[in-house]
Scaffold this motif. Structure first.
Motif, PDB file in Angstrom:
ATOM      1  N   GLY A 132      12.048   0.592  -3.427  1.00 49.66           N
ATOM      2  CA  GLY A 132      10.928   1.367  -3.064  1.00 49.66           C
ATOM      3  C   GLY A 132      11.775   2.405  -3.441  1.00 49.66           C
ATOM      4  O   GLY A 132       9.829   3.667  -3.344  1.00 49.66           O
ATOM      5  N   ARG A 133      12.924   2.977  -3.161  1.00 50.09           N
ATOM      6  CA  ARG A 133      12.586   4.081  -2.684  1.00 50.09           C
ATOM      7  C   ARG A 133      12.689   4.691  -4.582  1.00 50.09           C
ATOM      8  O   ARG A 133      12.414   5.243  -4.990  1.00 50.09           O
ATOM      9  CB  ARG A 133      14.951   4.631  -2.665  1.00 50.09           C
ATOM     10  CG  ARG A 133      14.792   4.527  -1.472  1.00 50.09           C
ATOM     11  CD  ARG A 133      16.412   5.027  -1.486  1.00 50.09           C
ATOM     12  NE  ARG A 133      17.077   3.977  -1.977  1.00 50.09           N
ATOM     13  CZ  ARG A 133      18.234   3.180  -1.381  1.00 50.09           C
ATOM     14  NH1 ARG A 133      17.134   2.581   0.238  1.00 50.09           N
ATOM     15  NH2 ARG A 133      18.576   2.231  -1.602  1.00 50.09           N
ATOM     16  N   GLN A 134      12.984   3.331  -5.939  1.00 55.01           N
ATOM     17  CA  GLN A 134      12.444   3.784  -7.584  1.00 55.01           C
ATOM     18  C   GLN A 134      11.593   4.640  -7.355  1.00 55.01           C
ATOM     19  O   GLN A 134      10.892   4.575  -7.949  1.00 55.01           O
ATOM     20  CB  GLN A 134      13.187   2.440  -8.507  1.00 55.01           C
ATOM     21  CG  GLN A 134      14.750   2.480  -8.070  1.00 55.01           C
ATOM     22  CD  GLN A 134      15.344   1.168  -8.685  1.00 55.01           C
ATOM     23  OE1 GLN A 134      15.019   0.944  -9.924  1.00 55.01           O
ATOM     24  NE2 GLN A 134      16.083   0.540  -7.541  1.00 55.01           N
ATOM     25  N   PHE A 135      10.472   3.070  -7.125  1.00 54.54           N
ATOM     26  CA  PHE A 135       9.036   3.181  -6.855  1.00 54.54           C
ATOM     27  C   PHE A 135       8.435   4.347  -6.650  1.00 54.54           C
ATOM     28  O   PHE A 135       7.669   4.804  -7.493  1.00 54.54           O
ATOM     29  CB  PHE A 135       8.640   2.161  -5.914  1.00 54.54           C
ATOM     30  CG  PHE A 135       7.241   1.678  -5.891  1.00 54.54           C
ATOM     31  CD1 PHE A 135       6.535   1.203  -6.882  1.00 54.54           C
ATOM     32  CD2 PHE A 135       6.714   1.919  -4.803  1.00 54.54           C
ATOM     33  CE1 PHE A 135       5.455   1.183  -7.436  1.00 54.54           C
ATOM     34  CE2 PHE A 135       5.103   2.211  -5.178  1.00 54.54           C
ATOM     35  CZ  PHE A 135       4.398   1.256  -6.135  1.00 54.54           C
ATOM     36  N   ASP A 248      -2.007   1.537  -0.080  1.00 60.19           N
ATOM     37  CA  ASP A 248      -2.938   0.484   0.881  1.00 60.19           C
ATOM     38  C   ASP A 248      -2.221  -1.063   1.252  1.00 60.19           C
ATOM     39  O   ASP A 248      -1.358  -1.766   0.252  1.00 60.19           O
ATOM     40  CB  ASP A 248      -4.041   0.239  -0.619  1.00 60.19           C
ATOM     41  CG  ASP A 248      -5.060  -0.706  -0.101  1.00 60.19           C
ATOM     42  OD1 ASP A 248      -5.495   0.721   0.122  1.00 60.19           O
ATOM     43  OD2 ASP A 248      -5.273  -1.240  -0.227  1.00 60.19           O
ATOM     44  N   PRO A 249      -2.884  -0.864   2.228  1.00 66.65           N
ATOM     45  CA  PRO A 249      -2.191  -2.485   3.280  1.00 66.65           C
ATOM     46  C   PRO A 249      -2.445  -3.764   1.927  1.00 66.65           C
ATOM     47  O   PRO A 249      -1.507  -4.665   1.994  1.00 66.65           O
ATOM     48  CB  PRO A 249      -3.041  -2.185   4.220  1.00 66.65           C
ATOM     49  CG  PRO A 249      -3.399  -1.031   4.346  1.00 66.65           C
ATOM     50  CD  PRO A 249      -4.076  -0.690   3.048  1.00 66.65           C
ATOM     51  N   LEU A 250      -3.623  -3.642   1.223  1.00 72.62           N
ATOM     52  CA  LEU A 250      -2.929  -4.960   0.463  1.00 72.62           C
ATOM     53  C   LEU A 250      -2.111  -5.310  -0.305  1.00 72.62           C
ATOM     54  O   LEU A 250      -1.538  -6.440  -0.271  1.00 72.62           O
ATOM     55  CB  LEU A 250      -4.568  -4.792  -0.421  1.00 72.62           C
ATOM     56  CG  LEU A 250      -4.806  -6.132  -1.707  1.00 72.62           C
ATOM     57  CD1 LEU A 250      -4.650  -7.134  -0.698  1.00 72.62           C
ATOM     58  CD2 LEU A 250      -5.724  -5.829  -2.783  1.00 72.62           C
ATOM     59  N   TRP A 251      -1.341  -3.879  -0.912  1.00 73.08           N
ATOM     60  CA  TRP A 251       0.162  -4.361  -1.512  1.00 73.08           C
ATOM     61  C   TRP A 251       0.825  -4.881  -0.618  1.00 73.08           C
ATOM     62  O   TRP A 251       2.377  -4.842  -1.136  1.00 73.08           O
ATOM     63  CB  TRP A 251      -0.064  -3.251  -2.389  1.00 73.08           C
ATOM     64  CG  TRP A 251      -0.706  -3.211  -3.371  1.00 73.08           C
ATOM     65  CD1 TRP A 251      -1.515  -1.803  -2.924  1.00 73.08           C
ATOM     66  CD2 TRP A 251      -2.482  -3.368  -4.097  1.00 73.08           C
ATOM     67  NE1 TRP A 251      -2.488  -1.483  -4.105  1.00 73.08           N
ATOM     68  CE2 TRP A 251      -2.851  -2.787  -4.671  1.00 73.08           C
ATOM     69  CE3 TRP A 251      -1.877  -4.786  -4.499  1.00 73.08           C
ATOM     70  CZ2 TRP A 251      -3.993  -2.482  -5.130  1.00 73.08           C
ATOM     71  CZ3 TRP A 251      -3.345  -5.027  -5.340  1.00 73.08           C
ATOM     72  CH2 TRP A 251      -4.189  -3.798  -5.470  1.00 73.08           C
ATOM     73  N   ALA A 252       1.151  -4.610   0.549  1.00 69.87           N
ATOM     74  CA  ALA A 252       2.188  -4.545   1.724  1.00 69.87           C
ATOM     75  C   ALA A 252       2.590  -6.317   1.650  1.00 69.87           C
ATOM     76  O   ALA A 252       3.418  -5.821   2.532  1.00 69.87           O
ATOM     77  CB  ALA A 252       2.293  -4.265   3.146  1.00 69.87           C
ATOM     78  N   GLY A 253       1.323  -6.962   1.785  1.00 68.55           N
ATOM     79  CA  GLY A 253       2.068  -8.452   2.086  1.00 68.55           C
ATOM     80  C   GLY A 253       2.066  -8.640   3.053  1.00 68.55           C
ATOM     81  O   GLY A 253       1.309  -8.167   4.198  1.00 68.55           O
ATOM     82  N   PRO A 259       4.916  -0.640   3.499  1.00 60.27           N
ATOM     83  CA  PRO A 259       3.490  -0.507   1.713  1.00 60.27           C
ATOM     84  C   PRO A 259       4.701  -1.261   0.433  1.00 60.27           C
ATOM     85  O   PRO A 259       5.985  -0.599   0.370  1.00 60.27           O
ATOM     86  CB  PRO A 259       3.665   1.042   1.501  1.00 60.27           C
ATOM     87  CG  PRO A 259       4.033   2.220   2.837  1.00 60.27           C
ATOM     88  CD  PRO A 259       5.135   0.571   3.771  1.00 60.27           C
ATOM     89  N   GLY A 260       3.673  -2.080  -0.074  1.00 61.15           N
ATOM     90  CA  GLY A 260       4.092  -2.635  -1.125  1.00 61.15           C
ATOM     91  C   GLY A 260       5.523  -3.252  -1.133  1.00 61.15           C
ATOM     92  O   GLY A 260       6.147  -4.477  -1.378  1.00 61.15           O
ATOM     93  N   ARG A 265       7.178   3.750   5.298  1.00 62.33           N
ATOM     94  CA  ARG A 265       5.366   4.208   5.547  1.00 62.33           C
ATOM     95  C   ARG A 265       6.621   5.570   4.704  1.00 62.33           C
ATOM     96  O   ARG A 265       6.543   5.964   3.890  1.00 62.33           O
ATOM     97  CB  ARG A 265       4.896   4.517   5.578  1.00 62.33           C
ATOM     98  CG  ARG A 265       3.921   5.128   5.796  1.00 62.33           C
ATOM     99  CD  ARG A 265       2.815   5.169   7.187  1.00 62.33           C
ATOM    100  NE  ARG A 265       1.342   6.461   6.509  1.00 62.33           N
ATOM    101  CZ  ARG A 265       0.478   6.448   5.790  1.00 62.33           C
ATOM    102  NH1 ARG A 265      -0.293   5.722   5.281  1.00 62.33           N
ATOM    103  NH2 ARG A 265      -0.423   7.295   6.164  1.00 62.33           N
ATOM    104  N   ALA A 266       7.494   6.674   6.095  1.00 64.06           N
ATOM    105  CA  ALA A 266       7.526   7.845   6.260  1.00 64.06           C
ATOM    106  C   ALA A 266       8.409   7.803   4.985  1.00 64.06           C
ATOM    107  O   ALA A 266       8.714   9.054   4.549  1.00 64.06           O
ATOM    108  CB  ALA A 266       8.458   8.009   8.074  1.00 64.06           C
TER     109      ALA A 266
END
Lengths: 342, 143
Positions: A132-135, A248-253, A259-260, A265-266
């Motif tokens: 997540g940090r890299q993304f 977007d919530p669709l990618w949050a599984g 997110p993702g 999120r923050a």
């Protein structure tokens, strides 16, 4: 398949100046409704040295989900690979149909990696915080890049920071208008809301990846992001567009708070701000989040039509028309109803 | 819901019949997995498809009957009254869709009217119906 391998080998022998080149292990990779994607090995001798390279072929399909410019995608790979971001090395671009019947491009394969599926309950396992940090750092760096300095100043998209939002709304409204086969009251309500409540001008013009999300990047076993893929919808626009899409919530599984499926999120927003040097104004980001779900709905409406018309019967298009569209309709309904206190 | 279940089943059969082994094992495995998911969703949609459409149509009609009296535009008010009084004469998906599409178009016109006239209470009632429609149509994966 063997005919494709033969034609590919013929093309690469000429392109790479390697008369002894052979193509082996050509196999199609599932997914990617807008381009046919194949991996293969190219074996040849260069400068007296035997090479065995993993390469990826991305070929236009007979019908494409969203009309995208393969030149755009190729140039984005070139620019961001040169900039040192994790992007596969582009090798060749052909716009004609002489070599492989349809336009295509070839890039280096980033090996021994996986993509995180959006249906996976925990796509990155123990590495999710690090991934997540890299993304969000990489996304911030994309936003920080100056389009003109990396050779993409003439990209498609809005030409002015004040026009980015409505340029994108108009783009996706056209897709909906052309491809809608049943009335979509929530989608049209979203379009009206987006027009009535425009966000502030973009802080700067940047290259927007256009589909920056879980499933569109490669991670190795150590949790290192090795490649950002699928730049076919890239364009000039507002840096917040990609951020809104990425969260977007669709990618949050299974965990919408991450997110993702990665970090809270923050944290995601803070990391993006640090890497980009920009601010994610909450009100502006809110607009781009609603836009993201609207854009998703437009893509799924288009996928459903491609499928139902028989132009591309890849089951991913049926799935998109059902699952993804119903998901984004729900997200839009909840968010827009909240705007009016319903 | 597009594509309709019948279309998906027909195109799934076509896809299976055409074969996809020529692209290699990974591609075949990925495609089979997706086909399985699509078939599983088809089974659920087959079961709930008519119920969803009848429920939606009745909710929109009930809304129109109530809100017609708040609309000052006489033509729209009459259309709402007329639509509110309609019924689904057939439970065929195609027939239900035809009614559903007409009702949805009218719902959008009513919503635009409410937005343009700043009638927030009407807007809230419309959004309550739209939220229920979205929730009902949400495709759930898994058992």
């Amino acid at each position: 398949m063997s005919e494709l391998a033969t034609r590919l080998a013929t093309y690469l022998r000429a392109k790479l100046g390697a008369p002894d080149l052979t193509v082996a292990n050509l196999a199609r990779i599932p997914g990617g409704a807008s381009r046919e994607t194949y991996r293969f090995r190219a074996r040849y001798v260069a400068d007296g040295k035997a090479l065995d390279r993993g390469l990826i072929l991305r070929r236009d399909p007979p019908s494409s989900l969203i009309e995208t410019e393969r030149t755009t995608e190729y140039r984005a790979y070139e620019a961001f690979h040169r900039l040192g971001l994790p992007v596969p090395q582009p090798i060749a671009l052909e716009l004609g149909g002489e070599a492989l019947e349809r336009p295509f491009f070839i890039m280096a394969e980033v090996e021994n990696c996986t993509t995180g599926g959006i249906m996976s309950p925990d796509p990155y396992g123990q590495h999710r915080e690090s991934v997540g940090r890299q993304f969000f750092t990489v996304l911030g760096k994309i936003a920080a890049a100056e389009p003109k300095e990396i050779g993409l100043g003439d990209f498609n998209g809005a030409k002015d920071v004040r026009a980015t939002a409505m340029h994108e709304v108009a783009r996706w409204e056209r897709v909906i208008s052309e491809d809608e086969r049943e009335p979509q009251p929530i989608v049209h309500a979203a379009l009206r809301w987006l027009k009535r409540n425009p966000p502030p001008p973009a802080q700067k013009m940047c290259v927007v990846h256009g589909d920056y999300r879980t499933g569109n990047f490669l991670v190795d076993d150590a949790g290192k992001i090795r490649a950002i893929l699928d730049w076919e919808m890239s364009h000039l626009g507002d840096p917040l567009e990609d951020l809104g899409w990425a969260i977007d919530p669709l990618w949050a599984g299974a965990d919408p708070a991450r997110p993702g499926g990665m970090i809270p999120r923050a944290d995601a927003i803070r990391i993006w701000e640090e890497a980009s040097g920009l601010k994610a104004d909450p009100k502006a980001l809110h607009w781009w989040e609603i836009f993201a779900s609207l854009k998703g709905a437009a893509i799924w409406i288009s996928a459903a039509l491609e499928y139902a018309d028989g132009r591309n019967i890849d089951p991913i298009n049926a799935f998109s028309g059902w699952y993804c569209l119903s998901f984004h309709n729900k997200v839009l309904a909840d968010r827009l109803a909240a705007e009016i206190g319903a | 819901m597009k594509p309709e279940v019948g279309t998906v089943l027909a195109l799934t059969a076509q896809k299976i019949a055409s074969g996809f082994g020529e692209h290699g094992a990974a591609f075949a495995q990925g495609t089979i997995g997706l086909l399985a998911t699509v078939l599983a969703v088809s089974a659920k949609e087959y079961e709930r498809g008519a119920d969803i459409r009848v429920s939606e149509n009745n909710e929109m009609r009930a809304l129109f009957e109530v809100l017609a009296e708040t609309v000052t535009d006489p033509a729209l008010r009459q259309e709402l009254r007329d639509a509110g009084a309609t019924r689904d004469a057939s439970l065929r998906i195609s027939a239900l869709n035809e009614n559903n599409y007409a009702l949805r178009r009218l719902l959008t016109r009513l919503q635009i009217y409410a937005e343009e006239h700043g009638v927030n209470d009407v807007q809230r009632r419309i959004w309550a119906v739209l939220k229920a429609m979205a929730q009902r149509r949400l495709v759930q994966l898994g058992p």
